[in-house]
Write an enzyme that holds these catalytic residues in place. Sequence first.
Site, PDB file in Angstrom:
ATOM      1  N   ASP A 293       9.846  11.717  18.000  1.00  0.00           N
ATOM      2  CA  ASP A 293       9.417  13.074  17.728  1.00  0.00           C
ATOM      3  C   ASP A 293       9.895  13.989  18.849  1.00  0.00           C
ATOM      4  O   ASP A 293       9.736  13.677  20.021  1.00  0.00           O
ATOM      5  CB  ASP A 293       7.892  13.081  17.663  1.00  0.00           C
ATOM      6  CG  ASP A 293       7.367  14.361  17.059  1.00  0.00           C
ATOM      7  OD1 ASP A 293       6.523  14.263  16.159  1.00  0.00           O
ATOM      8  OD2 ASP A 293       7.788  15.443  17.495  1.00  0.00           O
TER       9      ASP A 293
ATOM     10  N   ARG B 142      11.358  17.681   9.765  1.00  0.00           N
ATOM     11  CA  ARG B 142      11.003  18.804  10.615  1.00  0.00           C
ATOM     12  C   ARG B 142      11.621  18.672  12.005  1.00  0.00           C
ATOM     13  O   ARG B 142      12.569  19.337  12.341  1.00  0.00           O
ATOM     14  CB  ARG B 142       9.483  18.883  10.725  1.00  0.00           C
ATOM     15  CG  ARG B 142       9.021  20.201  11.269  1.00  0.00           C
ATOM     16  CD  ARG B 142       7.518  20.233  11.264  1.00  0.00           C
ATOM     17  NE  ARG B 142       6.995  21.551  11.596  1.00  0.00           N
ATOM     18  CZ  ARG B 142       5.726  21.752  11.872  1.00  0.00           C
ATOM     19  NH1 ARG B 142       4.868  20.745  11.850  1.00  0.00           N
ATOM     20  NH2 ARG B 142       5.294  22.963  12.167  1.00  0.00           N
ATOM     21  N   ARG B 143      11.103  17.744  12.804  1.00  0.00           N
ATOM     22  CA  ARG B 143      11.544  17.743  14.205  1.00  0.00           C
ATOM     23  C   ARG B 143      11.742  16.339  14.747  1.00  0.00           C
ATOM     24  O   ARG B 143      11.627  16.124  15.946  1.00  0.00           O
ATOM     25  CB  ARG B 143      10.485  18.439  15.045  1.00  0.00           C
ATOM     26  CG  ARG B 143       9.154  17.751  14.858  1.00  0.00           C
ATOM     27  CD  ARG B 143       8.063  18.378  15.635  1.00  0.00           C
ATOM     28  NE  ARG B 143       6.833  17.663  15.363  1.00  0.00           N
ATOM     29  CZ  ARG B 143       5.631  18.162  15.577  1.00  0.00           C
ATOM     30  NH1 ARG B 143       5.507  19.351  16.061  1.00  0.00           N
ATOM     31  NH2 ARG B 143       4.567  17.444  15.317  1.00  0.00           N
TER      32      ARG B 143
ATOM     33  N   ASP C  66       9.344   5.850  15.256  1.00  0.00           N
ATOM     34  CA  ASP C  66       9.162   7.276  15.049  1.00  0.00           C
ATOM     35  C   ASP C  66       9.539   7.967  16.354  1.00  0.00           C
ATOM     36  O   ASP C  66       8.995   7.637  17.404  1.00  0.00           O
ATOM     37  CB  ASP C  66       7.691   7.540  14.696  1.00  0.00           C
ATOM     38  CG  ASP C  66       7.426   9.012  14.455  1.00  0.00           C
ATOM     39  OD1 ASP C  66       8.398   9.775  14.317  1.00  0.00           O
ATOM     40  OD2 ASP C  66       6.246   9.393  14.414  1.00  0.00           O
TER      41      ASP C  66
ATOM     42  N   GLU D 135       0.822  -1.203   0.000  1.00  0.00           N
ATOM     43  CA  GLU D 135       0.000   0.000   0.000  1.00  0.00           C
ATOM     44  C   GLU D 135       0.864   1.265   0.000  1.00  0.00           C
ATOM     45  O   GLU D 135       1.793   1.400   0.788  1.00  0.00           O
ATOM     46  CB  GLU D 135      -0.924   0.068   1.218  1.00  0.00           C
ATOM     47  CG  GLU D 135      -1.803   1.322   1.153  1.00  0.00           C
ATOM     48  CD  GLU D 135      -2.560   1.649   2.433  1.00  0.00           C
ATOM     49  OE1 GLU D 135      -2.488   0.869   3.392  1.00  0.00           O
ATOM     50  OE2 GLU D 135      -3.214   2.701   2.441  1.00  0.00           O
TER      51      GLU D 135
ATOM     52  N   ASP E 229       7.383   6.882  19.866  1.00  0.00           N
ATOM     53  CA  ASP E 229       5.931   6.859  19.717  1.00  0.00           C
ATOM     54  C   ASP E 229       5.593   5.418  19.365  1.00  0.00           C
ATOM     55  O   ASP E 229       5.586   5.029  18.204  1.00  0.00           O
ATOM     56  CB  ASP E 229       5.518   7.813  18.595  1.00  0.00           C
ATOM     57  CG  ASP E 229       4.013   7.843  18.413  1.00  0.00           C
ATOM     58  OD1 ASP E 229       3.339   6.978  19.002  1.00  0.00           O
ATOM     59  OD2 ASP E 229       3.526   8.718  17.696  1.00  0.00           O
TER      60      ASP E 229
END
Lengths: 527, 477
Positions: B164, B215-216, B162, B94, B371
Amino acid sequence: MQANRGKASAAAAAGSAAQPAPPPVRKGVFISLYREFPDITLPVRDFKDYAIARLKVLKDIERIYSLDATDLDASDDADMSNYGQMVRQREDKVMKSLYEHGLAVEDPNGPLSTERAKECDEHSHFTLRLAFCESSEKQNWFVSQEVHMLKAKLGSSSAVTANFLLREGIRYHSMEWNDIPDGLRLDIYDVSPGKKDQRFYQVPWEAAASLVARRKVVLRRGVAFVAEEDLKTIIANRYRQFLLAQLKCLQNSRHIVEVHNDPRFGSFVKNLKNIYLGPDPSAFSPEEQHVERLTPHNIDKVVPRSFPPCMRRLMEGLRSERHLKHWGRLQIWLFLKGAGMSMEEELSYFKQNMTLKATAFDKEHAYHIKHIYGKVGHMKSKPPYGCAKLMSGDAPPNPGPGDYHGCPFKHFDPGPLSQLMRRYNVPDGSTKKILDLVKGHHYQLGCVEYFRATHPDSAADGVGNHPNAFYTESCKYWGAKSGDGKVKKEEGGPADMDVDQEGASSSSAPAAAAAAASAAPAGGDTH
Amino acid sequence: MDESAESRKRTHDEANAKQEKPNGANLRPAAAAAAAAAPSGGKEFDLDLLRIYYALLFPSEDIIKWLCCRHDPPDVRRVTTGEKIDPHFLAKREFSFTKYTDSGDEIYIRWQCYRKLESFRNALKFHNPVKIDIGAIYNREVDRKDSATGSFEPQQKELVFDIDMTDYDDVRSCCREANICLKCWNFMTVAVKVLDRLLRDDFDFHNLLFVYSGRRGIHCWVCDERARTMPRESRDAVPDYISIITGTDKMAKRVNFYKRDPPPIAKVALQVLEDDRWGWRKLMQQQKWFDKGSTHIDKLLQYLPTELHKELQRWITEDKKYSRFTSVELWQFLRDTVDKWGKVPRNEALKRQCLSAMSEVKVAYAFPRLDINVSKGFNHLLKAPFCVHPKTGRVCVPIDPEKAHLFDPTAVPTLRSLVDEVDSGESDAKMGPSKTSLDPYVDFFRTQFLSPLLKDTLETRMKIARKKSELTGDLSY
């Protein structure tokens, strides 16, 4: 999941042959992973009786383990002996249920023969596979009770377990405590000080997944070093995976339709699965219980009065932050739905009470709320979370900083919990009781105690397993107090076990049906 | 056949796009918002630039090769090894896109799949997605999801992580929320190093791809054949094993070693924190947690055994010499005190307790915060490497864990800078991405990650095949 991956297996086959293997077995208890189907013919009567007997045991198991569904986390506590004791007590209860319903023989001189118990155990397992393969929810329920049963049967003797492994052809390389290299031994000791002086088995870490998840084993290059006493967990993992795979195969098999259409036992099998769940969450619905339903108008009055602490805290979080994180939203939305709020009311309530702009709300949350009401997407209304789910730590995960979801009794340290209780006007005496219960990992009983403290002279019927049950019970209580006559008597006990609606007919057909069960290709197995 | 499949898919896409659209009146003009958020001057992000990026710079072929796991589609050149190839493999994967429509609305299209590299390229051209997400590999082609009987279920997926920066907000003194600077990026350096060691040494995974999320934060893709084919239970065990920081802010301690030596997983982190280039000392200097007056000192005190707790409090309040003190000085005081106590044999136990508590603090403050929901199960999609982050214009480039401490997120090539490089360089569009600052990153992906991965995948498969034939009937793993 493919077999033969471990580094240990090949070497171990030779190594273990040298070990003397006196076969300690549990007399009268049939321990099996049910890999092969028993090829016997039996009367329809027995076929049904056996299935019902096992279902009763499974229901017992569910009850035994539901009082505190947190046995896994408990072991993090220093109080290990108590924990071990709790495990043993539960397993004893499961064994008692097995004896009682004729799936095992306690007294070899008693009236029940071991052969018959074995037949009952083996057959009923395959029959229930037919009944519970239908959806993944039912599969999961069945599998978790079955795994508890297997663990109880293996009991506390590691010799029984080791022998069982051998019999099932599962071989791992193992070492004596003193043969373990120093550095590794130190690490093992750090992870599990209580397990020294045992034999340690080298298991591919995937097979020890549940121990790995709790950091109860030492890992070195993909190999987990598992103490003899933990082998049971390894077997349980394998059994769970194997059984789930079998059920999935069965679910997709054409034969299942034939079974359901069989005139002798088709509807029997179909009905079996319907009586497993116990109280349906919808049974707590205000409508069902004849109490006032929750609306945006009465919610401010009802929250402090009738919301369980988990939900009350979420509402407070919503008030103070005008926002909730994902799992918090889900938990409260589902609960409010269960408490009778309509979708439109919930949509407008949250639109007003979250800081988001209306457009952003529509974009980000409206779909979700409609989804749980079953109005979009899957079109299935989602049931509210029960206590076991809230405490499981797995969807919803354990709360982190800034989260309001979860169960305060489980997820709070004693200090903040007693502050919370004080804020909720729980008398000090009750708070002390609650803290004691929580310390013993009886989180749900802690909640029951909270209910009693805030609802004087209440029996707290049905409280402690589901936030919505707490809610309706509380509404009933206050309804009765104010005497508004809306409360009626609760009805209906546990589901009726007797699902035998068709007349018993003749012989060998059930065997054929169960044969279909075993016809699920062995692809799911770890051959 | 591929033609018709493609056109069928196209209509499928459109149907999907319609379905996924939230009701018309309330759309957020996301493209406009993104453009406005970009720094003044030349916009770092722009849909026209993006189109050029996909056409000239985005390494489609490498991405597809990576995701095919040796089951390459017919238009990707491959070395024949005689292994069995699943020709539908790519179509079972997918993909999903986030894109802006012509009217500037943001929409999300799921359940995309491709049979050839070419159709993937065409889809990028057609949709010009601001984000490409990669999902699981299913038991049949994704566009036949609803068309056949039997359940449609994920079978394989890379194990992903992940991390963050927002999860570090309670220990970050420099920035908050979406902002990052080189100081707080050091948390990510530690996270990469720790995660890298744990995945390799404990789980025996070798094909790891760390990516800057644009980004972060960072993503980590574990791509070993073994990781990809793990059943759910084992898959979920890895993030659980690694997330040693638990509990809410309602807990006094978020890490607890119960007065004993740190568990092996924490020892790994403590070792990583020994290095002064990014370790504990540097973090304390950057974040100033325990400088005089900081609220973190109270949190620190809660971890310490009573004796050390008292000693530290005395030091803070009584010792005039230290009317101002830094975190490093405070920590040194703790270490000296414990060392001093440790010299007396009967204090051995106390010393261990104190060291355990100090390790708890280090781990609580610096251990990677995952996460874990992203890692668990098969359902979570994750942004593909080499996407461009629409808010920053930065490309999601791979990070070499060995050199993670040299990585500077603010110096990553941006969409604008890359297109400028293309414009000022060779005018011949066919030259492709060979002359931009994206080069080293693509090269790293190709030579340091993809090529070892493909080699390792082959070896693993041959090993399994060999074992199978040797030991048929053996049930053990």
